[in-house]
Design an enzyme around this catalytic site. Structure first.
Site, PDB file in Angstrom:
ATOM      1  CD  GLU A  76      -0.009  -5.087   0.912  1.00  0.00           C
ATOM      2  OE1 GLU A  76       0.422  -5.524   1.984  1.00  0.00           O
ATOM      3  OE2 GLU A  76      -0.047  -5.767  -0.145  1.00  0.00           O
ATOM      4  CG  HIS A  95       4.019  -6.276  -1.950  1.00  0.00           C
ATOM      5  ND1 HIS A  95       4.449  -7.217  -1.029  1.00  0.00           N
ATOM      6  CD2 HIS A  95       2.666  -6.346  -1.941  1.00  0.00           C
ATOM      7  CE1 HIS A  95       3.391  -7.802  -0.491  1.00  0.00           C
ATOM      8  NE2 HIS A  95       2.291  -7.302  -1.035  1.00  0.00           N
ATOM      9  CG  HIS A  97       0.425 -11.349  -3.034  1.00  0.00           C
ATOM     10  ND1 HIS A  97      -0.781 -10.820  -3.416  1.00  0.00           N
ATOM     11  CD2 HIS A  97       0.981 -10.442  -2.177  1.00  0.00           C
ATOM     12  CE1 HIS A  97      -0.965  -9.645  -2.808  1.00  0.00           C
ATOM     13  NE2 HIS A  97       0.088  -9.392  -2.068  1.00  0.00           N
ATOM     14  CG  HIS A 166       1.311 -10.541   2.460  1.00  0.00           C
ATOM     15  ND1 HIS A 166       1.130  -9.356   3.138  1.00  0.00           N
ATOM     16  CD2 HIS A 166       1.063 -10.244   1.163  1.00  0.00           C
ATOM     17  CE1 HIS A 166       0.777  -8.399   2.295  1.00  0.00           C
ATOM     18  NE2 HIS A 166       0.744  -8.911   1.093  1.00  0.00           N
TER      19      HIS A 166
HETATM   20 MN    MN Z   1       0.283  -7.779  -0.636  1.00  0.00          MN
END
Ligand code: MN
Length: 244
Positions: A76, A95, A97, A166
């Site tokens: 990602e 980023h 979760h 996500h």
């Molecule tokens: Mn992810």
């Protein structure tokens, strides 16, 4: 110390802090724009944040190509490149979760700051749904530039974007600001969820959010947290001279 070396040290510090604080776990990543080349960024090779050291930092172009490194990359990484491409003001991207943020990506309840330390997350936190543009045949991950740019488009001029089912991605103009905001984002989500059980919630007003948003992320008060977390995470030796 030169800017590139300190930027790499700061990535290691940020990874360790975010792991210690539970913002990331085995997954999640954080990056910094190249201090001398806005068309590139630094991020770790595919490795869990807790395990990231200086030798793991790799340089990438904004479209996700590694410079002189063949070790497996984060799938990602396109999130990061797209954010830097769409937002010239941004120097740092995360980023993650973090579980506490997930309920706000799968319901219509907006995530809003409800206590002062979380004011920097901003009053508008859009929710990006990968299905809207890319259908439901994806694996939910942002695995190419087009998906990354669509996510960055949804972020707009805000700091944080939730990703349905996500996690979240967020941007900032400093590592101290990004990490502080990322620590208090899931914390704010937990407080808000608890408060909603009790009754009507009074969050920060738009004016309060705007005022908190003007805080200098590099002020001594802001850097106090960075120094504390870095030391607690065992990477105090990587702090800049000014922070020691
Ligand atoms: Mn992810």
């Amino acid at each position: 110390m030169d800017k590139v070396t300190q930027a790499k040290r700061d990535i290691v510090i940020a990874n360790r802090i975010l792991a210690m604080e539970g913002v990331v776990d085995a997954y999640g990543h954080v990056s910094v724009r190249h201090p001398e080349d806005p068309g590139r960024f630094f991020i770790a090779r595919s490795l869990s944040p807790e395990l990231v050291g200086l030798d793991d930092i790799v340089e990438y172009t904004l479209d996700g190509k590694a410079i002189g490194d063949t070790r497996p990359p984060y799938l990602e990484r396109y999130i990061h490149g797209a954010m830097y491409e769409k937002r010239p003001d941004v120097t740092n991207v995360i980023h993650a979760h973090a579980e506490a943020t997930l309920p706000f990506g799968i319901t219509n309840v907006p995530l809003r700051p409800v206590f002062h330390m979380a004011g920097a997350i901003g009053g508008t936190i859009p929710v990006w749904d990968i299905e809207d543009k890319f259908g439901d045949a994806t694996n939910m991950l942002v695995t190419n530039r087009e998906q990354g740019l669509d996510l960055a488009e949804c972020l707009g001029n805000n700091k944080v974007v939730l990703m349905r089912g996500h996690g979240f991605s967020a941007v900032h103009t400093s590592f101290v600001g990004l990490v502080t905001m990322s620590v208090y984002l899931p914390s704010n989500a937990r407080v808000l969820l608890e408060a909603m059980k009790l009754g009507e919630v009074k969050g920060l007003s738009d004016n309060e959010i705007a005022t908190r948003g003007k805080n200098d992320p590099n002020s001594p008060a802001a850097r106090r947290g960075w120094r504390y977390w870095a030391t607690k995470a065992g990477v105090g030796e990587l702090l800049s001279d000014a922070d020691r």
